[in-house]
Scaffold this motif. Sequence first.
Motif, PDB file in Angstrom:
ATOM      1  N   SER A  50       0.834  -1.183   0.000  1.00  0.00           N
ATOM      2  CA  SER A  50       0.000   0.000   0.000  1.00  0.00           C
ATOM      3  C   SER A  50       0.880   1.249   0.000  1.00  0.00           C
ATOM      4  O   SER A  50       2.015   1.222   0.475  1.00  0.00           O
ATOM      5  N   LYS A  51       0.356   2.348  -0.486  1.00  0.00           N
ATOM      6  CA  LYS A  51       1.130   3.598  -0.554  1.00  0.00           C
ATOM      7  C   LYS A  51       1.456   4.140   0.839  1.00  0.00           C
ATOM      8  O   LYS A  51       2.460   4.818   1.010  1.00  0.00           O
ATOM      9  N   ILE A  52       0.624   3.834   1.850  1.00  0.00           N
ATOM     10  CA  ILE A  52       0.861   4.416   3.174  1.00  0.00           C
ATOM     11  C   ILE A  52       1.835   3.607   4.023  1.00  0.00           C
ATOM     12  O   ILE A  52       2.321   4.097   5.032  1.00  0.00           O
ATOM     13  N   VAL A  53       2.136   2.391   3.614  1.00  0.00           N
ATOM     14  CA  VAL A  53       3.074   1.567   4.379  1.00  0.00           C
ATOM     15  C   VAL A  53       4.491   2.066   4.141  1.00  0.00           C
ATOM     16  O   VAL A  53       4.913   2.251   3.005  1.00  0.00           O
ATOM     17  N   LEU A  54       5.207   2.285   5.235  1.00  0.00           N
ATOM     18  CA  LEU A  54       6.591   2.755   5.143  1.00  0.00           C
ATOM     19  C   LEU A  54       7.545   1.586   5.328  1.00  0.00           C
ATOM     20  O   LEU A  54       7.459   0.859   6.316  1.00  0.00           O
ATOM     21  N   LEU A  55       8.445   1.424   4.393  1.00  0.00           N
ATOM     22  CA  LEU A  55       9.483   0.395   4.509  1.00  0.00           C
ATOM     23  C   LEU A  55      10.603   0.919   5.406  1.00  0.00           C
ATOM     24  O   LEU A  55      10.793   2.130   5.526  1.00  0.00           O
ATOM     25  N   ILE A 114       2.948   6.529  13.150  1.00  0.00           N
ATOM     26  CA  ILE A 114       3.985   6.090  12.193  1.00  0.00           C
ATOM     27  C   ILE A 114       4.303   4.612  12.410  1.00  0.00           C
ATOM     28  O   ILE A 114       4.475   3.855  11.451  1.00  0.00           O
ATOM     29  N   ASN A 115       4.377   4.173  13.662  1.00  0.00           N
ATOM     30  CA  ASN A 115       4.690   2.768  13.936  1.00  0.00           C
ATOM     31  C   ASN A 115       3.592   1.830  13.469  1.00  0.00           C
ATOM     32  O   ASN A 115       3.869   0.676  13.148  1.00  0.00           O
ATOM     33  N   ILE A 135       1.099  -5.643  10.762  1.00  0.00           N
ATOM     34  CA  ILE A 135       1.933  -4.587  11.331  1.00  0.00           C
ATOM     35  C   ILE A 135       1.305  -4.086  12.630  1.00  0.00           C
ATOM     36  O   ILE A 135       1.983  -3.946  13.650  1.00  0.00           O
ATOM     37  N   GLY A 136      -0.004  -3.830  12.604  1.00  0.00           N
ATOM     38  CA  GLY A 136      -0.709  -3.366  13.791  1.00  0.00           C
ATOM     39  C   GLY A 136      -0.655  -4.370  14.924  1.00  0.00           C
ATOM     40  O   GLY A 136      -0.407  -4.015  16.082  1.00  0.00           O
ATOM     41  N   TRP A 143       5.596  -2.889  21.434  1.00  0.00           N
ATOM     42  CA  TRP A 143       5.939  -1.635  22.099  1.00  0.00           C
ATOM     43  C   TRP A 143       4.786  -0.667  22.286  1.00  0.00           C
ATOM     44  O   TRP A 143       4.959   0.400  22.887  1.00  0.00           O
ATOM     45  N   PHE A 144       3.590  -0.958  21.786  1.00  0.00           N
ATOM     46  CA  PHE A 144       2.503   0.015  21.783  1.00  0.00           C
ATOM     47  C   PHE A 144       2.168   0.542  23.173  1.00  0.00           C
ATOM     48  O   PHE A 144       2.087   1.754  23.385  1.00  0.00           O
ATOM     49  N   PHE A 145       1.942  -0.324  24.140  1.00  0.00           N
ATOM     50  CA  PHE A 145       1.512   0.134  25.461  1.00  0.00           C
ATOM     51  C   PHE A 145       2.627   0.899  26.183  1.00  0.00           C
ATOM     52  O   PHE A 145       2.353   1.840  26.926  1.00  0.00           O
ATOM     53  N   ILE A 146       3.856   0.533  25.937  1.00  0.00           N
ATOM     54  CA  ILE A 146       4.976   1.290  26.509  1.00  0.00           C
ATOM     55  C   ILE A 146       5.023   2.686  25.880  1.00  0.00           C
ATOM     56  O   ILE A 146       5.172   3.691  26.586  1.00  0.00           O
TER      57      ILE A 146
END
Length: 188
Positions: A50-55, A114-115, A135-136, A143-146
């Motif tokens: 997808s265009k929004i996914v960052l490598l 971004i993550n 990814i989500g 690391w999300f909750f931290i």
Amino acid sequence: MADVLLEESGRILDKSFFLKAHERVINYGTTKNINNQVGDIEKKILEQKSKIVLLPDDPIKKFWNVLMIFLLLYVAFYVPFSICFKYSSSDDEMTFMEAVDIFVDSLFMIDIVINFISSYEDPVTNLPIISLKKIGYNYITGWFFIDLMAVFPVQIIENLFSNGQSPEVGQAGSSPSSVPPDAHSEDD
């Protein structure tokens, strides 16, 4: 005959072989497996991205990572200093450094977004994972909750409960310097 560079065990390697190998190294980096099969699979995966996914090697992602490093250095050095030597003004105006702190906190909040759109490599296959669901899930279970606790706006909550007044050094708690002198006498 000038294009023949090397003869290896009966196999003649010409200039085109080295150019193709060089192109794979440029496209996939030197640390990746550059055999044709993995390269073709990775190419097909990247075509579906997808265009929004960052490598990880995306220029925007590289810039963002460098910015986060500088912000972490700011937090590591300035925040402890400001906690120890905080200047509290009696005005209701926000100081410049308080505005900078809120700006830095907002950039860390943007980092959470971004993550959620930053791909990662599968540890088994070393191929990029570009599915937003995967990814989500990977970020939430990692690391999300931290990160969420780290960006929690403590200053705003503190200001709400203290009615905008921050205690000055020596006024919080019952230190001997904050107790009036006549409170120590037992003559009553």
